[in-house]
Design a protein around this motif. Sequence first.
Motif, PDB file in Angstrom:
ATOM      1  N   SER A  35       0.796  -1.597  -0.280  1.00 35.23           N
ATOM      2  CA  SER A  35       0.022  -0.248   0.020  1.00 35.23           C
ATOM      3  C   SER A  35       0.516   1.346  -0.452  1.00 35.23           C
ATOM      4  CB  SER A  35      -0.830   0.063   1.410  1.00 35.23           C
ATOM      5  OG  SER A  35       0.240  -0.460   2.076  1.00 35.23           O
ATOM      6  N   THR A  36       2.029   1.425   0.307  1.00 35.88           N
ATOM      7  CA  THR A  36       2.430   2.233   0.345  1.00 35.88           C
ATOM      8  C   THR A  36       3.948   2.104  -0.812  1.00 35.88           C
ATOM      9  OG1 THR A  36       4.396   1.443   1.505  1.00 35.88           O
ATOM     10  CG2 THR A  36       2.897   2.182   2.413  1.00 35.88           C
ATOM     11  N   LEU A  37       3.646   1.560  -1.878  1.00 34.54           N
ATOM     12  CA  LEU A  37       4.383   1.353  -2.958  1.00 34.54           C
ATOM     13  C   LEU A  37       6.138   1.111  -2.336  1.00 34.54           C
ATOM     14  CD1 LEU A  37       2.478   2.918  -6.026  1.00 34.54           C
ATOM     15  CD2 LEU A  37       3.072   1.320  -4.831  1.00 34.54           C
ATOM     16  N   GLN A  38       6.190   0.653  -1.270  1.00 35.51           N
ATOM     17  CA  GLN A  38       7.769   0.473  -1.294  1.00 35.51           C
ATOM     18  C   GLN A  38       7.995  -1.293  -1.937  1.00 35.51           C
ATOM     19  OE1 GLN A  38       9.894   3.236  -0.234  1.00 35.51           O
ATOM     20  NE2 GLN A  38       8.119   3.699   0.004  1.00 35.51           N
ATOM     21  N   HIS A  39       9.290  -1.126  -2.839  1.00 31.64           N
ATOM     22  CA  HIS A  39       9.221  -2.063  -4.142  1.00 31.64           C
ATOM     23  C   HIS A  39      10.361  -2.785  -3.286  1.00 31.64           C
ATOM     24  CE1 HIS A  39       5.801  -0.325  -5.597  1.00 31.64           C
ATOM     25  NE2 HIS A  39       6.716   0.546  -6.552  1.00 31.64           N
ATOM     26  N   GLY A  40       9.990  -3.775  -2.011  1.00 38.59           N
ATOM     27  CA  GLY A  40      11.787  -3.864  -1.264  1.00 38.59           C
ATOM     28  C   GLY A  40      11.478  -4.913  -1.454  1.00 38.59           C
ATOM     29  N   GLY A  41      11.161  -5.769  -2.019  1.00 42.57           N
ATOM     30  CA  GLY A  41      11.083  -7.543  -2.536  1.00 42.57           C
ATOM     31  C   GLY A  41      10.495  -8.207  -3.695  1.00 42.57           C
ATOM     32  N   GLY A  42      10.373  -9.238  -3.853  1.00 49.12           N
ATOM     33  CA  GLY A  42       9.582 -10.179  -4.542  1.00 49.12           C
ATOM     34  C   GLY A  42       9.581  -9.038  -6.186  1.00 49.12           C
ATOM     35  N   VAL A  43       8.576  -9.436  -6.687  1.00 51.54           N
ATOM     36  CA  VAL A  43       8.381  -8.650  -8.826  1.00 51.54           C
ATOM     37  C   VAL A  43       8.153  -7.557  -8.785  1.00 51.54           C
ATOM     38  CG1 VAL A  43       5.836  -9.032  -8.551  1.00 51.54           C
ATOM     39  CG2 VAL A  43       7.208  -9.346 -10.386  1.00 51.54           C
ATOM     40  N   ALA A  44       7.854  -7.040  -7.099  1.00 46.39           N
ATOM     41  CA  ALA A  44       7.856  -5.302  -7.036  1.00 46.39           C
ATOM     42  C   ALA A  44       9.373  -4.809  -6.920  1.00 46.39           C
ATOM     43  CB  ALA A  44       7.386  -5.026  -5.838  1.00 46.39           C
ATOM     44  N   LYS A  45       9.899  -5.767  -7.053  1.00 47.71           N
ATOM     45  CA  LYS A  45      11.812  -5.350  -6.544  1.00 47.71           C
ATOM     46  C   LYS A  45      12.004  -5.473  -7.841  1.00 47.71           C
ATOM     47  CE  LYS A  45      16.420  -5.172  -4.002  1.00 47.71           C
ATOM     48  NZ  LYS A  45      16.655  -4.371  -4.709  1.00 47.71           N
ATOM     49  N   ILE A  46      12.045  -6.147  -8.880  1.00 46.06           N
ATOM     50  CA  ILE A  46      12.645  -7.025 -10.124  1.00 46.06           C
ATOM     51  C   ILE A  46      12.015  -5.339 -10.642  1.00 46.06           C
ATOM     52  CG2 ILE A  46      12.568  -8.420 -11.683  1.00 46.06           C
ATOM     53  CD1 ILE A  46      12.329 -10.060  -9.540  1.00 46.06           C
ATOM     54  N   ILE A  47      10.723  -5.521 -11.265  1.00 44.30           N
ATOM     55  CA  ILE A  47      10.256  -4.397 -11.648  1.00 44.30           C
ATOM     56  C   ILE A  47      10.119  -3.188 -11.349  1.00 44.30           C
ATOM     57  CG2 ILE A  47       7.621  -3.112 -12.150  1.00 44.30           C
ATOM     58  CD1 ILE A  47       6.606  -5.968 -11.633  1.00 44.30           C
ATOM     59  N   SER A  48      10.545  -2.727 -10.414  1.00 43.33           N
ATOM     60  CA  SER A  48      11.266  -1.206  -9.518  1.00 43.33           C
ATOM     61  C   SER A  48      12.203  -0.770 -10.163  1.00 43.33           C
ATOM     62  CB  SER A  48      11.370  -1.284  -8.341  1.00 43.33           C
ATOM     63  OG  SER A  48      11.522  -0.456  -8.214  1.00 43.33           O
ATOM     64  N   ASP A  49      13.570  -1.687  -9.722  1.00 42.86           N
ATOM     65  CA  ASP A  49      15.086  -1.606 -10.209  1.00 42.86           C
ATOM     66  C   ASP A  49      14.705  -1.996 -11.696  1.00 42.86           C
ATOM     67  OD1 ASP A  49      15.615  -1.535  -7.581  1.00 42.86           O
ATOM     68  OD2 ASP A  49      16.099  -3.663  -7.476  1.00 42.86           O
ATOM     69  N   LYS A  50      14.467  -3.055 -12.443  1.00 42.18           N
ATOM     70  CA  LYS A  50      14.791  -2.746 -13.988  1.00 42.18           C
ATOM     71  C   LYS A  50      14.151  -1.919 -14.528  1.00 42.18           C
ATOM     72  CE  LYS A  50      15.178  -6.855 -15.929  1.00 42.18           C
ATOM     73  NZ  LYS A  50      14.814  -8.270 -16.341  1.00 42.18           N
TER      74      LYS A  50
END
Length: 179
Positions: A35-50
């Motif tokens: 809910s805070t869009l902190q993309h710290g792990g999982g697919v979220a981190k991969i999407i956010s980093d790339k």
Amino acid sequence: NETIKTIKLKNIIIKIIIGDITIEKTDAIVNAANSTLQHGGGVAKIISDKGNLQKESDQYIKEKGKIRTGEVGVTSAGDLPSKYVIHAVGPIWYGGSKDEAEYLYMAIFNSLKRAEELQLNSIAFPAISAGIFGYPIEKAVKQYKKAVDNFDNQNPEHIKEIKWIIYDKKFIDHFLKEF
Ligand code: AR6
């Protein structure tokens, strides 16, 4: 990425694909966000980093506030090959007594609704909630299917293709059984 099954609904084509969502060329990819869009792990981190998306995500939260469970927020796709990232907040699995099914359904349905509002033709989903959030995949796929079917029944004008991107190979049979 490898398409393992194609299913034709009334208006929409569903593709079940094995691979990595960040290389999909679709109008939107959906992120399994919090809910805070902190993309710290999982697919979220991969999407956010790339995609280089953390900064834009922070700005989104600053301007619009937190995203509730079952709701979505939209950013650009940054450096990724799609046009938008739809950040869907799925539920954390607590055992099934906290309306998790309804919230998961909403997260998928609201992603589709938003993509249709943006007049997009294609969208790709990861297995929302079925990783760090702990939602059992055999139950999750039922909500994915229900959301897709109900959306198809509304005769959307723009969305023609929905892709499910499976990263975790042990999920394949559950998708094939449900779709
Ligand atoms: N492409 C497609 N799917 C992927 C990829 C990829 N590159 N990488 C992993 N997956 P999760 P959640 C799959 O944990 O359960 C984050 O910290 C993965 O195998 O990413 O909704 C967020 O910020 C799994 O099947 O999402 C939230 O805090 C699926 O993506 C929280 O995790 C979803 O796993 C969200 O947890």
